[in-house]
Design an enzyme around this catalytic site. Structure first.
Site, short mmCIF file in Angstrom:
data_model
loop_
_atom_site.label_atom_id
_atom_site.label_comp_id
_atom_site.label_asym_id
_atom_site.label_seq_id
_atom_site.Cartn_x
_atom_site.Cartn_y
_atom_site.Cartn_z
N ASP A 106 8.14 48.94 -28.85
CA ASP A 106 8.36 47.52 -28.57
C ASP A 106 7.12 46.75 -28.99
O ASP A 106 6.00 47.28 -28.94
CB ASP A 106 8.63 47.30 -27.08
CG ASP A 106 9.39 46.02 -26.81
OD1 ASP A 106 10.58 46.09 -26.44
OD2 ASP A 106 8.81 44.92 -27.00
N HIS A 151 17.00 42.32 -33.05
CA HIS A 151 18.33 41.94 -33.57
C HIS A 151 18.25 40.94 -34.71
O HIS A 151 19.27 40.40 -35.14
CB HIS A 151 19.24 41.40 -32.47
CG HIS A 151 19.23 42.21 -31.21
ND1 HIS A 151 19.33 43.58 -31.21
CD2 HIS A 151 19.10 41.83 -29.90
CE1 HIS A 151 19.28 44.02 -29.96
NE2 HIS A 151 19.13 42.99 -29.17
N GLU A 176 22.51 48.52 -32.96
CA GLU A 176 23.23 47.81 -31.90
C GLU A 176 23.22 46.30 -32.14
O GLU A 176 22.41 45.79 -32.90
CB GLU A 176 22.55 48.06 -30.54
CG GLU A 176 23.06 49.23 -29.78
CD GLU A 176 22.52 49.23 -28.36
OE1 GLU A 176 21.99 48.19 -27.90
OE2 GLU A 176 22.62 50.27 -27.71
N ASP A 177 24.08 45.63 -31.41
CA ASP A 177 24.10 44.17 -31.36
C ASP A 177 24.23 43.53 -32.73
O ASP A 177 23.60 42.52 -33.04
CB ASP A 177 22.85 43.65 -30.64
CG ASP A 177 22.82 44.06 -29.17
OD1 ASP A 177 23.90 44.34 -28.61
OD2 ASP A 177 21.73 44.13 -28.60
#
Length: 254
Positions: A106, A151, A176-177
């Site tokens: 992150d 994203h 994802e997303d």
């Protein structure tokens, strides 16, 4: 691409594509959910969570069971992009079991507080190839990558280009997303070049290049992609070294 150009393109695609559905239209409270409609291992862990917060779209839960179920209690090397509040690392630890090597990355330094709880956390950007390569080296390789990061289309593309070559043979790369591929604020827009959806469409063409380009039907030239599977907002790319294509009749004609 500079921030100014990106913002201008986002504005143009917002005008071109109209008004996308706001995220607020999809948010629910636990009281609104009938949990019986979401059976499975992942849903049981998700709804039973009483530790750090974890935020997931409900329709993802059975998809996780389907694509990750074979790794339960296996020594999988799992890398998640995006740590947020640390809850997803707890979910994956419970889902995969103690044999798994689990890392999260992150850009937010505050996420370092979750290092060593359910997995290892490293701080850096998902669009920094050298950082990503160092993390994978520390892991001793990677079998599954789950991109649940910013994203933003350019970030998804950078991560895929850096990490997919490092995924083990037979492993998975999951994004994802992908609904953000249609949202201009994430560098998205219907049909907009460079989004996560569009780069995967390009990979579909690359998987079939030996049919439209002569001389590339070799293991060295066929992309190491066995399949690309699309769900709502999730894509799963399965990596495997491919053999040259050929068709044969058995028994041999006389």
């Amino acid at each position: 691409m500079t921030d100014t150009i990106t913002k201008l393109n986002n504005k143009l695609w917002r005008i071109k594509g109209g008004t996308p559905t706001p995220f607020s239209d999809f948010t629910l409270s636990l009281e609104q959910i009938d949990k019986t409609k979401y059976p499975g291992r992942c849903a049981d862990i998700f709804f039973g969570n009483d530790k750090e917060g974890v935020f997931k779209w409900l329709h993802y839960l059975p998809i996780y069971d389907r694509i990750f179920g074979k790794y339960v209690d296996q020594p999988i090397r799992f890398l998640e992009i995006g740590v947020f509040r640390g809850g997803s690392l707890n979910l994956w630890r419970e889902f995969f079991g103690p044999a798994a090597t689990i890392y999260g990355v992150d850009i937010d330094p505050a996420c370092a507080a979750f290092d060593g709880i359910s997995g290892q956390v490293r701080i850096g950007s998902q669009d920094d190839p050298e950082f990503l390569r160092r993390v994978v080296e520390e892991m001793g390789g990677v079998d599954v990558v789950l991109d649940d990061g910013s994203h933003v289309s350019s970030h998804q593309r950078a991560s895929f280009e850096a990490l997919f070559p490092l995924v083990s043979d037979g492993g998975l790369y999951v994004i994802e997303d992908l609904h953000t591929a249609y949202w201009p604020s994430y560098e998205g827009g219907l049909g907009r070049p460079g989004t996560g959806i569009e780069i995967l469409k390009d990979q579909v063409d690359a998987m079939h290049q030996h049919y439209y380009t002569q001389g590339v039907n070799t293991s060295e030239n066929i992309p190491q992609i066995e399949s690309i599977q699309f769900f709502d907002s999730i894509a799963v790319v399965e990596k495997r070294t491919q053999l040259p294509r050929g068709c044969v009749m058995v028994p041999a004609p006389k």
